[in-house]
Enzyme design. Structure first.
Site, PDB file in Angstrom:
ATOM      1  N   LYS A 132       0.841  -1.203   0.000  1.00  0.00           N
ATOM      2  CA  LYS A 132       0.000   0.000   0.000  1.00  0.00           C
ATOM      3  C   LYS A 132       0.877   1.254   0.000  1.00  0.00           C
ATOM      4  O   LYS A 132       2.013   1.217   0.476  1.00  0.00           O
ATOM      5  CB  LYS A 132      -0.856   0.024   1.275  1.00  0.00           C
ATOM      6  CG  LYS A 132      -1.984  -0.992   1.324  1.00  0.00           C
ATOM      7  CD  LYS A 132      -2.769  -0.873   2.609  1.00  0.00           C
ATOM      8  CE  LYS A 132      -3.897  -1.879   2.684  1.00  0.00           C
ATOM      9  NZ  LYS A 132      -4.917  -1.685   1.644  1.00  0.00           N
ATOM     10  N   ARG A 190     -10.335 -11.601   1.981  1.00  0.00           N
ATOM     11  CA  ARG A 190     -11.199 -12.634   1.414  1.00  0.00           C
ATOM     12  C   ARG A 190     -10.528 -14.004   1.478  1.00  0.00           C
ATOM     13  O   ARG A 190     -11.203 -15.028   1.586  1.00  0.00           O
ATOM     14  CB  ARG A 190     -11.594 -12.248  -0.021  1.00  0.00           C
ATOM     15  CG  ARG A 190     -10.453 -12.142  -0.990  1.00  0.00           C
ATOM     16  CD  ARG A 190     -10.787 -11.311  -2.234  1.00  0.00           C
ATOM     17  NE  ARG A 190     -10.822  -9.877  -1.953  1.00  0.00           N
ATOM     18  CZ  ARG A 190     -11.099  -8.932  -2.857  1.00  0.00           C
ATOM     19  NH1 ARG A 190     -11.387  -9.265  -4.102  1.00  0.00           N
ATOM     20  NH2 ARG A 190     -11.102  -7.654  -2.522  1.00  0.00           N
TER      21      ARG A 190
HETATM   22  N1  BES Z   1      -8.071  -3.786   4.410  1.00  0.00           N
HETATM   23  C1  BES Z   1      -8.210  -3.368   3.069  1.00  0.00           C
HETATM   24  C2  BES Z   1      -9.500  -2.587   2.815  1.00  0.00           C
HETATM   25  C3  BES Z   1      -9.658  -1.268   3.531  1.00  0.00           C
HETATM   26  C4  BES Z   1      -9.297  -0.094   2.898  1.00  0.00           C
HETATM   27  C5  BES Z   1     -10.216  -1.226   4.777  1.00  0.00           C
HETATM   28  C6  BES Z   1      -9.487   1.112   3.551  1.00  0.00           C
HETATM   29  C7  BES Z   1     -10.409  -0.010   5.421  1.00  0.00           C
HETATM   30  C8  BES Z   1     -10.038   1.154   4.807  1.00  0.00           C
HETATM   31  C9  BES Z   1      -8.231  -4.578   2.152  1.00  0.00           C
HETATM   32  O1  BES Z   1      -7.466  -5.654   2.556  1.00  0.00           O
HETATM   33  C10 BES Z   1      -7.699  -4.135   0.834  1.00  0.00           C
HETATM   34  O2  BES Z   1      -6.558  -3.797   0.782  1.00  0.00           O
HETATM   35  N2  BES Z   1      -8.536  -4.143  -0.207  1.00  0.00           N
HETATM   36  C11 BES Z   1      -8.131  -3.732  -1.498  1.00  0.00           C
HETATM   37  C12 BES Z   1      -8.699  -4.724  -2.486  1.00  0.00           C
HETATM   38  C13 BES Z   1      -8.131  -4.568  -3.860  1.00  0.00           C
HETATM   39  C14 BES Z   1      -6.670  -4.947  -3.876  1.00  0.00           C
HETATM   40  C15 BES Z   1      -8.910  -5.445  -4.813  1.00  0.00           C
HETATM   41  C16 BES Z   1      -8.699  -2.344  -1.723  1.00  0.00           C
HETATM   42  O3  BES Z   1      -9.799  -2.034  -1.247  1.00  0.00           O
HETATM   43  O4  BES Z   1      -8.016  -1.536  -2.351  1.00  0.00           O
HETATM   44 MN    MN Z   2      -5.455  -5.508   1.927  1.00  0.00          MN
END
Ligand code: BES
Ligand code: MN
Ligand code: ZN
Length: 492
Positions: free
Chosen positions: A270, A344
């Site tokens: 990230k 997931r």
């Molecule tokens: N934990 C994150 C989602 C999240 C983002 C929770 C902001 C709370 C605040 C999750 O694991 C994630 O990184 N999701 C990705 C999915 C994508 C790679 C398909 C996302 O939402 O960008």
């Molecule tokens: Mn994630």
């Protein structure tokens, strides 16, 4: 804070909270107080042109006798006061007293019959106050604010019944506070093993707690969960909490939580900005843990399972790579095209394990799963995905009653197709569109037709608007919602 319920009339000294309806009309028992202080309260109401609107208060200093203060709170239109409004009011009172640096106060609880039974009204107010005064100050060398409101006495015509009514609400508040604590903990203070230990401590409250280690998960074939964990020096855990308050033969309700104690994204790392918020990526697991504590403390007449998948998602030397194929406990294979779509993967194995082992009546999972749900719904509603209309209806109603609102999102075969893969049974991401729906479709492939609801709480688990009953970064979202669902529909 010490909460007590006492008889109708407070001592005529110290700080007293009373209520006024629309037009500044004092509630009946407050009128007695007013006449004993020679009309000082009504004079102050007139002088300040206090209209008794909701969320307004009037602070009257030294109105006479030994009274140091009378604070009048507006109720607005009392025909529109629901239990949640009384909790909010109780929270507002506690917050106002705290900002006045008051240590102790008496509240004259006096509402029209239509609002609720007197003992219930007093208990709802107390519940709101309890939720409000939460503070996470473990890592502060000096206490800053709060903590000075040490005692609230609620005066009511039926104190014994109020005390009884408050027991269940207090249990729920404890569950909420536990969930808040867990989400607020810094990520280096709450690794998966630490979280599991905190869950084990709940055994004291009558929960049965089992903790699976990596080698046990390996034997069960949980390749999806273990794949996420392998980039971290911290071992994963799967925690099963059981509350058996129902009949022996009752099928259990199952609650499943995503517990990523920190989500760096893994190799699909990230950006730096805001990454610190990912300590809250275990909000689903925290909610499930808080809920289980609430059910146990109020001795709910239900059988319930809480299962939480605890992992840390790190980009270590052994981390999984984009393109890796893992095999889940269900036997289905997954191409991990983005290591940041890890929640997931964790849920896939936990959901499969829970349905196989416990044959639950339903499964509800909670997960801070997608940024896309925040884009879609903001911070006011959690996304609700389900294969069961009755569960949707019940969750939606419980959401309105508790203020922890949910909004249904679609699931259809066209979306499901988007995660088909050339090399494995599925991939863990779709295209750019409909990110939250795709995540839910992925999870549904591990549900096996069991009645199921998925709550995407990425927008609600942390950093929302502060309210009268929550001033914390972590609101403990979902504990009150799910407790309400259980209490309304599933207790024998
Ligand atoms: N934990 C994150 C989602 C999240 C983002 C929770 C902001 C709370 C605040 C999750 O694991 C994630 O990184 N999701 C990705 C999915 C994508 C790679 C398909 C996302 O939402 O960008
Ligand atoms: Mn994630
Ligand atoms: Zn995550």
């Amino acid at each position: 804070m010490n909460i007590t319920f006492l008889g109708p009339s407070p001592a005529r000294s110290g700080v007293i909270v009373v209520f006024a309806g629309q037009g500044g009309q004092l509630a009946p028992r407050a009128q007695g107080l007013d006449s004993r202080s020679s009309g000082a309260i009504t004079r102050a109401i007139k002088a300040a042109a206090f209209s008794g609107k909701r969320d307004q208060s009037l602070d009257i200093l030294a109105p006479g006798g030994k009274l140091s203060r009378v604070v009048v709170f507006g109720l607005g239109d009392t025909a529109k006061l629901h239990p949640l409004d009384l909790e909010m009011l109780g929270g507002g009172i506690a917050g106002t007293l705290q900002s006045m640096k008051i240590a102790e106060a008496a509240v004259v609880t006096d509402f029209p019959e239509a609002v609720g039974r007197p003992e219930q009204c007093a208990a709802w107010l107390a519940s709101g106050a309890r939720l409000r005064v939460y503070e996470f100050s473990r890592y502060k060398s000096r206490r800053t604010n709060g903590g000075q409101l040490t005692a609230l006495a609620f005066h009511t015509t039926s104190p014994a019944q109020a005390r009884k009514a408050f027991v269940a609400l207090d249990a729920v508040a404890e569950g909420v506070h536990l969930a808040r604590d867990l989400v607020n903990e810094p990520p280096n203070r709450l690794f998966p093993v630490d979280f599991a230990n905190r869950a084990r401590d709940l055994g004291r409250n009558g929960l049965k707690v089992e903790i699976l280690t990596p080698s046990q998960m390996h034997k069960l074939g949980m390749g999806a969960l273990l794949g996420v964990a392998q980039g971290s020096a911290q071992e994963p855990r799967l925690v099963i909490m059981r509350w058996n308050g129902g009949r022996r033969t009752d099928q259990p309700l199952a609650f499943i939580g995503k517990g990523v104690t920190f989500d760096t994204g893994g190799i699909s790392i990230k950006p730096a900005a805001g990454m610190e918020d990912m300590k809250g990526d275990m909000g689903g697991a925290a909610c499930v843990t808080g809920l289980m504590l609430a059910l146990a403390r109020r001795k709910a007449k239900v059988n319930a399972i809480g299962a939480i998948g605890l992992v840390e998602n790190m980009p270590g030397g052994n981390a999984q790579r984009p393109g890796d194929v893992v095999k889940s406990m269900s036997g289905q294979t997954i191409a991990v095209l983005n290591t940041d779509a890890e929640g997931r993967l964790v849920l896939a194995d936990v959901l499969w394990y829970v349905q196989r082992r416990f044959k639950p009546r339903f499964m509800i999972d909670l997960a801070t799963l997608t940024g896309a749900i925040v884009v879609a719904l903001g911070k006011e509603h959690a996304g609700l995905f389900s294969n069961d209309d009755e569960l949707v209806q019940r969750l939606s109603a419980a959401g309105l009653a508790t203020g922890e609102k949910v909004w249904r999102m679609p699931l259809t075969p066209e979306y499901d197709k988007l995660i088909d893969s050339d090399v494995a049974d599925m991939k863990n991401i779709g295209g750019r569109n409909a990110g939250s729906i795709i995540a839910a479709q992925f999870i549904q492939r591990f549900v096996n037709g069991v009645p199921w609801a998925h709550l995407d709480i990425a927008g609600t688990a942390f950093d929302g608007a502060r309210t009268a009953i929550n001033q914390s970064w972590a609101p403990g979202w979902g504990v009150r919602l799910l407790n309400r669902l259980v209490a309304e529909h599933y207790e024998s």
